[in-house]
Design a protein around this motif. Sequence first.
Motif, PDB file in Angstrom:
ATOM      1  N   LEU A   1      -9.497 -76.952 -41.817  1.00  0.00           N
ATOM      2  CA  LEU A   1      -8.202 -76.641 -41.227  1.00  0.00           C
ATOM      3  C   LEU A   1      -7.063 -77.058 -42.154  1.00  0.00           C
ATOM      4  CD1 LEU A   1      -6.483 -75.705 -38.821  1.00  0.00           C
ATOM      5  CD2 LEU A   1      -6.690 -78.023 -37.885  1.00  0.00           C
ATOM      6  N   LEU A   2      -7.048 -78.321 -42.559  1.00  0.00           N
ATOM      7  CA  LEU A   2      -5.965 -78.816 -43.411  1.00  0.00           C
ATOM      8  C   LEU A   2      -6.010 -78.197 -44.800  1.00  0.00           C
ATOM      9  CD1 LEU A   2      -6.057 -82.606 -42.421  1.00  0.00           C
ATOM     10  CD2 LEU A   2      -4.571 -80.808 -41.528  1.00  0.00           C
ATOM     11  N   GLY A   3      -7.215 -78.040 -45.354  1.00  0.00           N
ATOM     12  CA  GLY A   3      -7.324 -77.464 -46.691  1.00  0.00           C
ATOM     13  C   GLY A   3      -6.871 -76.023 -46.750  1.00  0.00           C
ATOM     14  N   SER A   4      -7.271 -75.213 -45.768  1.00  0.00           N
ATOM     15  CA  SER A   4      -6.848 -73.812 -45.769  1.00  0.00           C
ATOM     16  C   SER A   4      -5.350 -73.677 -45.520  1.00  0.00           C
ATOM     17  CB  SER A   4      -7.630 -73.034 -44.711  1.00  0.00           C
ATOM     18  OG  SER A   4      -7.425 -73.592 -43.417  1.00  0.00           O
ATOM     19  N   MET A   5      -4.795 -74.530 -44.668  1.00  0.00           N
ATOM     20  CA  MET A   5      -3.350 -74.464 -44.428  1.00  0.00           C
ATOM     21  C   MET A   5      -2.566 -74.840 -45.676  1.00  0.00           C
ATOM     22  SD  MET A   5      -3.248 -76.152 -40.604  1.00  0.00           S
ATOM     23  CE  MET A   5      -1.459 -76.112 -40.477  1.00  0.00           C
ATOM     24  N   ALA A   6      -2.980 -75.911 -46.352  1.00  0.00           N
ATOM     25  CA  ALA A   6      -2.286 -76.322 -47.576  1.00  0.00           C
ATOM     26  C   ALA A   6      -2.433 -75.264 -48.670  1.00  0.00           C
ATOM     27  CB  ALA A   6      -2.829 -77.664 -48.054  1.00  0.00           C
ATOM     28  N   ALA A   7      -3.629 -74.711 -48.834  1.00  0.00           N
ATOM     29  CA  ALA A   7      -3.851 -73.695 -49.853  1.00  0.00           C
ATOM     30  C   ALA A   7      -3.047 -72.433 -49.565  1.00  0.00           C
ATOM     31  CB  ALA A   7      -5.339 -73.361 -49.935  1.00  0.00           C
ATOM     32  N   TYR A   8      -2.935 -72.059 -48.288  1.00  0.00           N
ATOM     33  CA  TYR A   8      -2.182 -70.858 -47.920  1.00  0.00           C
ATOM     34  C   TYR A   8      -0.702 -71.024 -48.254  1.00  0.00           C
ATOM     35  CZ  TYR A   8       0.193 -67.524 -44.864  1.00  0.00           C
ATOM     36  OH  TYR A   8       1.008 -66.540 -44.356  1.00  0.00           O
ATOM     37  N   VAL A   9      -0.134 -72.167 -47.927  1.00  0.00           N
ATOM     38  CA  VAL A   9       1.288 -72.404 -48.211  1.00  0.00           C
ATOM     39  C   VAL A   9       1.534 -72.432 -49.713  1.00  0.00           C
ATOM     40  CG1 VAL A   9       3.158 -74.074 -48.010  1.00  0.00           C
ATOM     41  CG2 VAL A   9       1.703 -73.595 -46.040  1.00  0.00           C
TER      42      VAL A   9
ATOM     43  N   PHE B   1      -3.148 -67.647 -38.634  1.00  0.00           N
ATOM     44  CA  PHE B   1      -4.372 -67.783 -37.850  1.00  0.00           C
ATOM     45  C   PHE B   1      -4.976 -66.443 -37.446  1.00  0.00           C
ATOM     46  CE2 PHE B   1      -2.676 -72.086 -37.126  1.00  0.00           C
ATOM     47  CZ  PHE B   1      -3.820 -72.826 -37.384  1.00  0.00           C
ATOM     48  N   GLN B   2      -4.151 -65.422 -37.205  1.00  0.00           N
ATOM     49  CA  GLN B   2      -4.675 -64.163 -36.695  1.00  0.00           C
ATOM     50  C   GLN B   2      -4.860 -63.092 -37.771  1.00  0.00           C
ATOM     51  OE1 GLN B   2      -2.418 -62.734 -33.353  1.00  0.00           O
ATOM     52  NE2 GLN B   2      -2.852 -64.530 -32.099  1.00  0.00           N
ATOM     53  N   ILE B   3      -4.247 -63.253 -38.922  1.00  0.00           N
ATOM     54  CA  ILE B   3      -4.341 -62.212 -39.951  1.00  0.00           C
ATOM     55  C   ILE B   3      -4.962 -62.741 -41.242  1.00  0.00           C
ATOM     56  CG2 ILE B   3      -3.019 -60.624 -41.395  1.00  0.00           C
ATOM     57  CD1 ILE B   3      -1.037 -60.367 -39.103  1.00  0.00           C
ATOM     58  N   MET B   4      -4.389 -63.816 -41.780  1.00  0.00           N
ATOM     59  CA  MET B   4      -4.851 -64.302 -43.078  1.00  0.00           C
ATOM     60  C   MET B   4      -6.201 -65.000 -42.992  1.00  0.00           C
ATOM     61  SD  MET B   4      -2.370 -63.052 -44.669  1.00  0.00           S
ATOM     62  CE  MET B   4      -2.776 -63.577 -46.326  1.00  0.00           C
ATOM     63  N   ILE B   5      -6.423 -65.799 -41.957  1.00  0.00           N
ATOM     64  CA  ILE B   5      -7.703 -66.500 -41.831  1.00  0.00           C
ATOM     65  C   ILE B   5      -8.866 -65.525 -41.683  1.00  0.00           C
ATOM     66  CG2 ILE B   5      -9.049 -67.906 -40.214  1.00  0.00           C
ATOM     67  CD1 ILE B   5      -7.481 -69.559 -42.128  1.00  0.00           C
ATOM     68  N   PRO B   6      -8.789 -64.479 -40.811  1.00  0.00           N
ATOM     69  CA  PRO B   6      -9.908 -63.511 -40.773  1.00  0.00           C
ATOM     70  C   PRO B   6     -10.146 -62.815 -42.108  1.00  0.00           C
ATOM     71  CG  PRO B   6      -8.555 -63.306 -38.807  1.00  0.00           C
ATOM     72  CD  PRO B   6      -7.817 -64.217 -39.724  1.00  0.00           C
TER      73      PRO B   6
ATOM     74  N   MET C   1      -9.613 -72.426 -52.021  1.00  0.00           N
ATOM     75  CA  MET C   1      -8.926 -71.508 -51.128  1.00  0.00           C
ATOM     76  C   MET C   1      -7.613 -71.013 -51.711  1.00  0.00           C
ATOM     77  SD  MET C   1     -10.977 -70.975 -48.737  1.00  0.00           S
ATOM     78  CE  MET C   1      -9.835 -69.886 -47.909  1.00  0.00           C
ATOM     79  N   TYR C   2      -6.986 -71.784 -52.572  1.00  0.00           N
ATOM     80  CA  TYR C   2      -5.757 -71.323 -53.238  1.00  0.00           C
ATOM     81  C   TYR C   2      -6.033 -70.050 -54.035  1.00  0.00           C
ATOM     82  CZ  TYR C   2      -1.883 -71.276 -56.569  1.00  0.00           C
ATOM     83  OH  TYR C   2      -0.804 -70.907 -57.345  1.00  0.00           O
ATOM     84  N   SER C   3      -7.091 -70.072 -54.822  1.00  0.00           N
ATOM     85  CA  SER C   3      -7.438 -68.880 -55.604  1.00  0.00           C
ATOM     86  C   SER C   3      -7.796 -67.714 -54.700  1.00  0.00           C
ATOM     87  CB  SER C   3      -8.611 -69.203 -56.538  1.00  0.00           C
ATOM     88  OG  SER C   3      -8.289 -70.276 -57.399  1.00  0.00           O
ATOM     89  N   PHE C   4      -8.428 -67.993 -53.566  1.00  0.00           N
ATOM     90  CA  PHE C   4      -8.818 -66.910 -52.665  1.00  0.00           C
ATOM     91  C   PHE C   4      -7.603 -66.304 -51.977  1.00  0.00           C
ATOM     92  CE2 PHE C   4     -10.916 -64.719 -49.246  1.00  0.00           C
ATOM     93  CZ  PHE C   4     -12.118 -64.328 -49.802  1.00  0.00           C
ATOM     94  N   PHE C   5      -6.684 -67.127 -51.488  1.00  0.00           N
ATOM     95  CA  PHE C   5      -5.494 -66.600 -50.824  1.00  0.00           C
ATOM     96  C   PHE C   5      -4.612 -65.813 -51.796  1.00  0.00           C
ATOM     97  CE2 PHE C   5      -6.049 -69.933 -47.428  1.00  0.00           C
ATOM     98  CZ  PHE C   5      -6.164 -69.039 -46.384  1.00  0.00           C
ATOM     99  N   ARG C   6      -4.651 -66.151 -53.071  1.00  0.00           N
ATOM    100  CA  ARG C   6      -3.854 -65.417 -54.056  1.00  0.00           C
ATOM    101  C   ARG C   6      -4.347 -63.987 -54.226  1.00  0.00           C
ATOM    102  NH1 ARG C   6       0.894 -67.283 -56.385  1.00  0.00           N
ATOM    103  NH2 ARG C   6       0.273 -66.453 -58.412  1.00  0.00           N
TER     104      ARG C   6
ATOM    105  N   GLY D   1     -14.353 -66.652 -48.097  1.00  0.00           N
ATOM    106  CA  GLY D   1     -14.029 -67.868 -48.829  1.00  0.00           C
ATOM    107  C   GLY D   1     -14.170 -69.107 -47.972  1.00  0.00           C
ATOM    108  N   LEU D   2     -13.779 -69.017 -46.702  1.00  0.00           N
ATOM    109  CA  LEU D   2     -13.909 -70.160 -45.800  1.00  0.00           C
ATOM    110  C   LEU D   2     -15.375 -70.530 -45.594  1.00  0.00           C
ATOM    111  CD1 LEU D   2     -11.239 -69.209 -43.093  1.00  0.00           C
ATOM    112  CD2 LEU D   2     -11.104 -71.105 -44.712  1.00  0.00           C
TER     113      LEU D   2
END
Length: 312
Positions: free
Chosen positions: A110-118, A214-219, A187-192, A224-225
């Motif tokens: 949870l925390l890692g994906s949120m930080a990487a997304y931002v 939560f509804q668009i980027m996470i799915p 996750m940073y590389s994946f979200f990019r 990667g998750l």
Amino acid sequence: MTTLDKTASVPGQRGAKPQPGKDQRFADGGGVLNVFSHGFLALWAVLIVLPLAWVVLGSFKTDAQINGSAWSWPAGFHFDAFSRAWSKGIGGFFLNTVIVLLGSVTLTMLLGSMAAYVLARYEFKGNRFIYYLFVAGAMFPVYLALVPLFFMVRNLGEISPYLGLNSYAGLILVYVAYSLPFTVFFMYSFFRTLPSAVHEAAMLDGCSHTRTFFQIMIPMAKPGLISVGIFNVLGQWNQYILPVTLMQPTTAGEADHSMLAQGLVNLALQSGYKSDAPALFAGMTIAMLPVLVVYLSFQRQVQAGLTSATLK
């Protein structure tokens, strides 16, 4: 130049010589390379499968069979060693490990994906500094922080006993801090690689930043998750040095919250001069089975998550 020479020099015509990099793949004609690669993979498979099979088969033997010949086939497949290992504390250590992993892996993802997304999708002052700070944390060996980490967790126990030594919450927080750098980096590389058009369309439709995440980027980031989640499960399940440092009873009569790796060492030490190798092998089998099942169940998802970022 003769007609035959002209025909041989033109790619695509009958009798033409294959052009390197165009008409010929890298592996075509590489017999020696294929033999070497397949031989190396076969050797690697033997080095992995043989010790696992030896441990599993050893759990069905007796002490006399193991001392007589370590490579002999079991006389019979009985589960007495598993019951002895479970009754000697492996069951409690197994439960402790599951409790800690449920909390630590959930918080880490949870925390890692949120930080990487931002860090990957928003530009702000200090963005790169925070990212490189996480990357530096991934390169910091945990052995150098054991002594200050011990005193830090002990001081947290003075504030709340639920956060101190020999507590689930204290070890969960340490696991999360230990696993966050790699999770953020991955996750940073994946979200990019995710398309920006979907994010922009969601914002234009009135989605909040939280709902978009939560509804668009996470799915969209599910492969990667799953991949980084499997790595976190494997790393935290097999962790030994951190539980040894932080999960020791501090007062008489306090419940022992040791992890499974500690339990296997305790099982070997409890035998003393009277060895019980089958029970030890059974405990090792109990410790290996969950991670094997998890990895084999999500093997395709792990491969897809590792390759998707390079294919987009």
